[in-house]
Design a protein around this motif. Structure first.
Motif, PDB file in Angstrom:
ATOM      1  N   ARG A 197       0.821  -1.212   0.000  1.00 24.96           N
ATOM      2  CA  ARG A 197       0.000   0.000   0.000  1.00 24.96           C
ATOM      3  C   ARG A 197       0.861   1.271   0.000  1.00 24.96           C
ATOM      4  O   ARG A 197       0.438   2.322  -0.437  1.00 24.96           O
ATOM      5  N   ASN A 198       2.095   1.134   0.479  1.00 27.49           N
ATOM      6  CA  ASN A 198       2.985   2.293   0.484  1.00 27.49           C
ATOM      7  C   ASN A 198       3.316   2.779  -0.923  1.00 27.49           C
ATOM      8  O   ASN A 198       3.835   3.859  -1.109  1.00 27.49           O
ATOM      9  N   GLN A 199       3.019   1.943  -1.901  1.00 30.91           N
ATOM     10  CA  GLN A 199       3.360   2.313  -3.274  1.00 30.91           C
ATOM     11  C   GLN A 199       2.305   3.215  -3.918  1.00 30.91           C
ATOM     12  O   GLN A 199       2.423   3.572  -5.084  1.00 30.91           O
ATOM     13  N   LEU A 200       1.282   3.561  -3.133  1.00 29.57           N
ATOM     14  CA  LEU A 200       0.157   4.281  -3.727  1.00 29.57           C
ATOM     15  C   LEU A 200       0.577   5.563  -4.446  1.00 29.57           C
ATOM     16  O   LEU A 200       0.198   5.802  -5.594  1.00 29.57           O
ATOM     17  N   VAL A 201       1.375   6.413  -3.768  1.00 30.21           N
ATOM     18  CA  VAL A 201       1.734   7.694  -4.388  1.00 30.21           C
ATOM     19  C   VAL A 201       2.505   7.445  -5.685  1.00 30.21           C
ATOM     20  O   VAL A 201       2.262   8.098  -6.715  1.00 30.21           O
ATOM     21  N   ASN A 202       3.402   6.469  -5.678  1.00 28.29           N
ATOM     22  CA  ASN A 202       4.158   6.153  -6.897  1.00 28.29           C
ATOM     23  C   ASN A 202       3.236   5.669  -8.014  1.00 28.29           C
ATOM     24  O   ASN A 202       3.387   6.040  -9.176  1.00 28.29           O
ATOM     25  N   GLU A 203       2.284   4.834  -7.641  1.00 27.24           N
ATOM     26  CA  GLU A 203       1.353   4.311  -8.650  1.00 27.24           C
ATOM     27  C   GLU A 203       0.498   5.439  -9.235  1.00 27.24           C
ATOM     28  O   GLU A 203       0.188   5.441 -10.426  1.00 27.24           O
ATOM     29  N   LEU A 204       0.134   6.391  -8.383  1.00 27.21           N
ATOM     30  CA  LEU A 204      -0.669   7.516  -8.877  1.00 27.21           C
ATOM     31  C   LEU A 204       0.152   8.356  -9.864  1.00 27.21           C
ATOM     32  O   LEU A 204      -0.350   8.809 -10.888  1.00 27.21           O
ATOM     33  N   TRP A 205       1.428   8.546  -9.533  1.00 22.10           N
ATOM     34  CA  TRP A 205       2.309   9.288 -10.468  1.00 22.10           C
ATOM     35  C   TRP A 205       2.351   8.577 -11.815  1.00 22.10           C
ATOM     36  O   TRP A 205       2.248   9.205 -12.869  1.00 22.10           O
ATOM     37  N   LYS A 206       2.546   7.261 -11.754  1.00 16.55           N
ATOM     38  CA  LYS A 206       2.656   6.491 -13.010  1.00 16.55           C
ATOM     39  C   LYS A 206       1.385   6.649 -13.834  1.00 16.55           C
ATOM     40  O   LYS A 206       1.429   6.868 -15.038  1.00 16.55           O
ATOM     41  N   ALA A 207       0.242   6.523 -13.147  1.00 13.66           N
ATOM     42  CA  ALA A 207      -1.038   6.604 -13.868  1.00 13.66           C
ATOM     43  C   ALA A 207      -1.216   7.987 -14.481  1.00 13.66           C
ATOM     44  O   ALA A 207      -1.667   8.121 -15.626  1.00 13.66           O
TER      45      ALA A 207
END
Ligand code: SF4
Length: 582
Positions: free
Chosen positions: A9-19
């Protein structure tokens, strides 16, 4: 790359950037998919997206432009650049043009105050803008060029004072030298050296570094973390940018030394999104460190010392510079400061012992190890050894980074910088303090603010000349706090709004002494009851300015007093406040 044990779940901000990079904005479908994939409720994801300035839920455009609107930008031609951007792109601020090519936004500080007006285009820096340059940039982008290919490499303008000063931070650097010297000592001895150096938080809080390190070393829980706070968001401050750009190795090395001293295996650099253009250089330096055996397993042949470093990118939020907000953000959440049940050295990242230090603090540790503590102590004054990096901007002929020996007076620094008719100096950013030239004799040091001779400075000096309007400066700051308050506690949320309104009233010549008194009361409430430093310090500057520039303010207060428009309407305030948050 995340460490293997970190929750997904800590990857959320990174995943949002990617999207956002893939789709141009964050769609409902993306949020739903992330909700399933990371096992986070949809509403929580929506909350995270809405928290950060740089995430967009509506389609933006091929090129996204953020123009800096800090007070320094304002005095350096912001209005002309704003108009030029609208004219050349055919767009308006806070929206995009019809062809979906350009979207325009404002942002409070991008760490380039020494070369304003400045903007980020697709997160690449463009400095010293003028109308002609804007025309050329936009024409090139319309021609299909990428911002990465035509952006500026920001100048670093480093100066040492006094001129014969031997720099600490920009000495020739050899990777691993400071670490090698630290690792022949025991962790306790390393902390003892940090204690002898009297190094204290260079982000501006001046908390003794050794106390954090010692406290963390004594914790039994593992794993422990070393976090580098590279979220330099205080308007007018850019020293960390220059260090990361010019001397990234010394920052990494300071983190590794810290890891050795406290018994940590993991280091994380929290890099503000405004410095995303530094990402590649930092990643390359980290890779070099792995290649040289300065990161990874059994560092320098010590089988008991493994250390890894990764970078966590922020997404645009001033309050994430506050250490517990930063931890929340690193965990993929809204960057809201935690209630202070525990210190981060007890329960920090993932509730494990964590030290969080500023970029300059880590660089100072690496340098003092490399040059030897006695050599380090030779600089500065008793009680404030060493040197300090100051970001100097505004009405001066030579803006840039000044590495000064502690003990230099305000007047000396202004003289070297070529200050032009200085009248108002903002120290340590909007949350710091303002002084007039009546205080020019004061020495810059780490000492107590109450000392009449010395004055603390966290790293920023914004110089404004006597032609600048003090109300304009204060309104710029109060609007900044109003927008950056995370809003979780009422005193900060309401107090910042009320201070802003009172200042507007004053600017319009309608305020009276009663308004000043009300401001004082609110400031007291904010100081005593706000959760974090933003709310506790946001009022500093207006109140200090009223005392420091009393002639100016008595004139402002004189014409008023007809009893009209002086009573504050709370209902109106709350609905008006909602407009601001949108
Ligand atoms: Fe948020 Fe302000 Fe409270 Fe800090 S003081 S937690 S910024 S509302």
């Amino acid at each position: 790359t995340f460490f293997r044990h970190e929750p997904r779940r800590n990857q959320l901000v990174n995943e949002l950037w990617k999207a956002q990079q893939r789709d141009g904005h964050i769609t409902e479908q993306t949020m739903e998919a992330l909700s399933r994939d990371l096992d986070i409720s949809l509403i929580e994801i929506q909350g995270v997206v809405s928290f950060y300035h740089f995430f967009h839920t509506r389609p933006t455009a091929r090129h996204v432009i953020y123009l800096n609107n800090s007070i320094i930008s304002k005095i350096k031609g912001y209005e002309r650049i704003r108009e030029a951007l609208e004219r050349e792109t055919g767009s308006r601020f806070n929206t995009k043009d019809r062809t979906d090519t350009f979207a325009l936004f404002e942002t409070p500080c991008i760490g380039l105050s020494d070369q304003e007006p400045a903007a980020l285009i697709d997160f690449h820096p463009f400095t010293n803008l003028n109308v002609m340059k804007v025309r050329e940039i936009i024409a090139a982008l319309k021609d299909g060029k990428e911002a990465a290919d035509i952006c500026d490499q920001p100048a670093d303008h480093i100066r040492y004072l006094p001129p014969n000063n031997h720099t600490i931070f920009f000495r020739p650097y050899t990777a691993g030298e400071g670490l090698g010297r630290a690792m022949v000592l025991s962790p306790g001895e390393v902390i003892k050296i940090v204690k002898t150096s009297e190094l204290s938080g260079r982000g501006g809080a001046f908390y003794p570094t050794w106390i954090k390190w010692d406290g963390c070393r004594k914790q039994k829980a593992t794993p422990k973390y070393v976090v580098c706070n590279a979220d330099e968001g205080e308007p007018g401050t850019f020293k960390d940018r220059v260090l990361l750009d010019r001397e990234p190795g010394s920052v990494l090395e300071g983190m590794i030394i810290a890891g050795y001293a406290i018994g940590a295996k993991y280091g994380i650099i929290y890099l503000r999104a405004e410095y995303r253009w530094l990402l590649r250089k930092l990643e390359a330096t980290i890779q070099q460190f792995y290649d040289q055996g300065l990161l990874g397993r059994a560092i320098r042949g010590n089988p008991d010392f493994d250390f890894d470093i990764r970078i966590q990118l922020g997404a645009g939020s001033y309050v994430c510079g506050e250490e517990t907000a930063l931890l929340e953000s690193m965990e993929g959440k809204r960057g809201e400061p935690r209630t202070k049940w525990y210190f981060p050295v007890e329960r920090g990242y993932l509730q494990k012992p964590t030290i969080i230090n500023n970029v300059e603090t880590f660089a100072a540790v690496a340098r003092m190890m490399e040059m030897g503590i006695n050599n380090y102590l030779n600089r500065g004054i008793p009680g404030s050894p060493g040197t300090k990096l100051i970001s100097l901007s505004g009405d001066v002929r030579k803006p840039g980074i000044y590495e000064i020996e502690w003990g230099m007076t305000i007047a000396e620094l202004l003289g070297h910088a070529g200050a032009e008719d200085p009248a108002y100096i903002q120290l340590s950013g909007p949350s710091g303090e303002c002084v007039s030239m009546n205080q020019k004799h004061r020495r810059i040091s780490m000492r107590d603010l109450l000392s009449t001779q010395d004055i603390r400075c966290g790293g920023s000096f914004m110089v404004l000349n006597r032609h600048r309007d003090i109300m304009t400066i204060l309104l710029n700051f109060s609007e900044f706090f109003l927008k950056e308050s995370c809003g979780i506690c009422t005193p900060c949320r309401a107090g910042n709004y009320i201070i802003h309104k009172k200042l507007q009233k004053m600017a319009n010549g309608l305020a009276t002494q009663a308004d000043v008194e009300e401001m004082r009361q609110w400031c007291h409430i904010m100081k005593e009851t706000s959760r974090c430093g933003l709310g506790k310090t946001a009022y500093n500057t207006p109140l200090m300015a009223i005392n420091e520039f009393s002639d100016y303010f008595s004139e402002k207060l004189e014409g008023a007093g007809n009893g009209m428009n002086l009573k504050f309407n709370m209902d109106e305030a709350i609905s008006d406040y909602e407009k601001y948050k949108v």
